[in-house]
Motif scaffolding. Structure first.
Motif, mmCIF file in Angstrom:
data_model
loop_
_atom_site.group_PDB
_atom_site.id
_atom_site.type_symbol
_atom_site.label_atom_id
_atom_site.label_comp_id
_atom_site.label_asym_id
_atom_site.label_seq_id
_atom_site.Cartn_x
_atom_site.Cartn_y
_atom_site.Cartn_z
ATOM 1 N N VAL A 28 0.849 -1.308 -0.016
ATOM 2 C CA VAL A 28 0.063 -0.088 -0.028
ATOM 3 C C VAL A 28 0.706 1.048 0.237
ATOM 4 N N VAL A 29 1.860 1.117 0.897
ATOM 5 C CA VAL A 29 2.822 2.419 0.795
ATOM 6 C C VAL A 29 3.614 2.555 -0.540
ATOM 7 N N GLN A 30 3.892 1.421 -1.005
ATOM 8 C CA GLN A 30 4.512 1.533 -2.228
ATOM 9 C C GLN A 30 3.658 2.319 -3.427
ATOM 10 N N HIS A 31 2.378 1.831 -3.556
ATOM 11 C CA HIS A 31 1.575 2.220 -4.462
ATOM 12 C C HIS A 31 0.991 3.798 -4.115
ATOM 13 N N ALA A 32 1.104 3.945 -2.576
ATOM 14 C CA ALA A 32 0.750 5.224 -2.407
ATOM 15 C C ALA A 32 1.958 6.424 -2.913
ATOM 16 N N LYS A 33 3.147 5.916 -2.857
ATOM 17 C CA LYS A 33 4.271 6.631 -3.120
ATOM 18 C C LYS A 33 4.172 6.846 -4.839
ATOM 19 N N ALA A 34 4.019 5.779 -5.314
ATOM 20 C CA ALA A 34 3.882 6.146 -6.820
ATOM 21 C C ALA A 34 2.584 6.992 -7.080
ATOM 22 N N PHE A 35 1.617 7.090 -6.583
ATOM 23 C CA PHE A 35 0.505 7.743 -7.080
ATOM 24 C C PHE A 35 0.942 9.421 -6.689
ATOM 25 N N ARG A 36 1.718 9.466 -5.367
ATOM 26 C CA ARG A 36 2.119 10.825 -5.031
ATOM 27 C C ARG A 36 3.137 11.629 -6.205
ATOM 28 N N GLU A 37 3.801 10.808 -6.640
ATOM 29 C CA GLU A 37 4.779 11.010 -7.724
ATOM 30 C C GLU A 37 3.916 11.429 -9.012
ATOM 31 N N ARG A 38 3.165 10.417 -9.372
ATOM 32 C CA ARG A 38 2.378 10.778 -10.458
ATOM 33 C C ARG A 38 1.490 12.058 -10.353
ATOM 34 N N TYR A 39 0.666 12.271 -9.279
ATOM 35 C CA TYR A 39 0.059 13.502 -8.955
ATOM 36 C C TYR A 39 0.733 14.687 -9.034
#
Length: 662
Positions: free
Chosen positions: A600-611
């Protein structure tokens, strides 16, 4: 006179028992013969007469007397006095009599009564071991005497109802074709027995040889679906549903072996026989969710489950069901579970504006929340789960590269010239190349509003999981323009925010995935609304969490959350453990997604970078938030001050800027 007691029992016989002939007659079946010893004494000469192959008249008399004895005897008396190993062999032999129909008729009648009264493990098993199924099928395949054929049908019905093991023997003896070949020659009552018998045997289809045995009988059952008798229609529908379930098992086994030719032959058989077309007609429901056909609820949902299994095995079957507008039927059945869920969510986050309307034929959120008066059996959680599984099976699988958020955002922009399919995982690849708007046109506009409503109205964990699975597929396989129109009246941002607030890691991963898809499809809209609704704030909070260096770190973090919520947290923990282990009966056929805090943390970090990258491209930053909050505060003060036009002006501004999507 044969029915009256004749004495000879341990108690002195019928009239000598002290109660008289009448009391002996009404004292029970065993009293008719003065007790079990008298019954045994009467059965001995009958058995001797059955074996007199040189005297046919004696055999016929013994058969007649045996049928009379069996008619008035109880199961307990027969079990103690009659030996199936002794009586069944001559009866089966006499059943094969060709030149004397009376002998075959009475032998079949005696075998039918034995199959009905005696325990299946003794009578039926003995009959089948001696070839009774082949003999009955022979009488049905060559009808010379209608009475013998009708008796053979009744016997096959008793045998096939005794258990799957016995029904499978009848199936492999050619029973399905035998009972259906001369169906038009029989009366309606006998036709019902024949179709019911075929349905019993079709439940045993489990291998390639079985499919070959029933292949020619499938068109007959398809034609019976338009018959005038409701019982015949239901038995035919049930038989086809069971046949489809068995063929799906065969397709699964062939797929594991890499035998694509066999799988294609099964699919061709299903499609060429028009099974899906006729079953879809009987599955149709009214706008209020009531079943249009005469099918019972159990038969209806057994058909739904069989179609779901077929879609799992072949994308061509899923394509056919989409073309037959089965999603419309599913949406009407699911509407009764919305219970105003979308309305309450929309009240939290305004998602529509005066004058804004969806596309033609697209159900709005209000339409999806209608709660019609339908049968409680239709509204049960188990039946709703069956409908959702069918919806999930009809939709294409999301490729692994998309699920792991490894692909570029532009590849998620679904259009006729660009597909989000970059591997062979989904069998829909060729179908989507031929029909790029299949999912969008046949499923998304029909089902998405209802699924949003169910997400906010149901508390069942498995229902939520399958709802999210369906929603993710619809979002991925719908174009940006299509989503912009369909999400106009739906609270997409607040739904994602609600999922992010869950303590379940699998739910959080689904929420982050949905946020990624929405951001990729409609960046100019959701780059702002994700900030307003708190989606960005929640995902940033998840990304800043530390999974923990010890193996128990994650469990400890979850335990802290559960402990802080008291009994509610403990219930949540037990619910998650049941979902993960698949212990719930509702979980059958659907694998609950698994998630861990590190993922979950890994996906959240990927979303933050994309956002951050997309927000920079659209000139949106967190500095703009206080200004918009100040605007909302000003609007609130205007409404409290009695300015009735303030809200309308604000909504007009939102509509002009973003199309009214929240």
């Amino acid at each position: 006179e044969d029915l009256l007691p004749t004495g000879g029992g341990p108690s002195g016989g019928g009239s000598g028992s002290g109660s008289g002939g009448a009391s002996a007659f009404f004292g029970g079946p065993s009293a008719l013969f003065g007790g079990t010893s008298s019954l045994s004494a009467r059965l001995k000469p009958i058995l001797m007469g059955l074996k007199r192959y040189d005297d046919e008249q004696r055999q016929l008399g013994a058969l007649t007397e045996l049928c009379d004895v069996l008619t008035v005897s109880s199961e307990e008396a027969l079990v103690s006095c009659l030996s199936c190993e002794a009586f069944v062999p001559p009866l089966v032999e006499l059943l094969r009599c060709e030149h004397n129909p009376d002998v075959a008729l009475f032998a079949g009648r005696a075998l039918t009564t034995l199959a009905d009264l005696m325990p299946p493990r003794t009578a039926v098993a003995c009959m089948l071991r001696l070839g009774a199924a082949d003999a009955f099928c022979a009488k049905l395949m060559c009808v010379e005497y209608i009475d013998v054929a009708e008796q053979s049908l009744q016997a096959m019905e008793k045998i096939s109802s005794a258990g799957k093991d016995h029904a499978s023997v009848c199936l492999r003896a050619g029973g399905v074709t035998a009972v259906l070949s001369f169906l038009d020659f029989f009366q309606t009552g006998v036709q019902r027995v024949a179709v019911k018998t075929a349905a019993n045997m079709l439940a045993c289809v489990s291998c390639k040889q079985d499919v070959q045995m029933v292949k020619d009988a499938l068109p007959i059952l398809v034609n019976l679906l338009s018959y005038g008798d409701d019982k015949i229609v239901e038995h035919a529908f049930l038989g086809l549903a069971r046949a489809l379930g068995g063929m799906c098992l065969c397709m699964r086994g062939a797929s594991k072996k890499g035998d694509i030719t066999t799988v294609d032959s099964y699919v061709s058989t299903i499609l060429s026989a028009k099974i899906l077309d006729e079953m879809a007609k009987l599955l149709q429901v009214s706008e209020s969710g009531a079943i249009n056909s005469s099918l019972s609820s159990s038969s209806y949902y057994e058909g739904v489950k069989s179609l779901s299994k077929c879609c799992d095995q072949s994308p061509l079957i899923a394509e056919r069901l989409l073309d037959l507008d089965v999603p419309v039927t599913c949406r009407r059945l699911l509407q009764s579970f919305s219970l105003g869920g979308s309305s309450s969510s929309a009240a939290t986050t305004p998602a529509t504006t005066p004058g804004a309307a969806g596309g033609a034929g697209t159900p709005t959120a209000a339409a999806a929340t209608i709660s019609p008066m339908v049968s409680p059996s239709i509204r049960s959680s188990e039946n709703t789960l069956s409908i959702l599984k069918l919806v999930d099976a009809m939709l294409p699988t999301i490729p692994e590269s998309v699920r792991s958020l490894e692909v570029d955002t532009k590849k998620l922009d679904f259009s006729p010239a660009s597909h989000p399919i970059d591997d062979a995982e989904s069998g829909f690849r060729g179908i989507l190349e031929r029909k790029p708007d299949l999912v969008e046109g046949k499923a998304c506009g029909v089902l998405l509003p209802t699924l949003f409503g169910m997400m906010s109205s149901t508390l069942a964990y498995q229902l939520k999981q399958i709802c999210m699975s369906c929603m993710k597929k619809l979002l991925v396989y719908t174009s940006s323009d299509g989503l912009k129109e369909m999400l106009r009246d739906l609270p997409a941002s607040s739904t994602v925010m609600g999922l992010l607030s869950s303590k379940d890691h699998a739910v959080q991963m689904d929420a982050i995935f949905m946020a990624n898809v929405l951001l990729d499809k409609l960046p100019s809209i959701f780059v702002r609304y994700f900030m307003k609704e708190g989606v960005v704030f929640s995902i940033n909070g998840i990304a800043d969490q530390q999974p923990g260096g010890s193996p128990g770190g994650e469990a400890k973090a979850e335990g802290g959350d559960a402990g802080s919520s008291g009994a509610g947290g403990r219930r949540e923990s037990r619910r998650r453990s049941r979902g993960a282990s698949g212990a719930s009966p509702l979980a059958e056929g659907f694998l609950t997604p698994q998630g861990s805090l590190s993922k979950v943390v890994q996906h959240a970090k990927a979303f933050r970078e994309r956002y951050e990258r997309i927000s920079a491209e659209h000139g949106v930053s967190s500095d703009a938030l206080p200004e918009e909050m100040a605007t909302l505060q000003k609007l609130a003060r205007s409404i409290e001050g009695g300015d009735t036009e303030a809200l309308a002006h604000m909504l007009d501004k939102v509509l002009s800027e973003t199309g009214g999507i929240s």
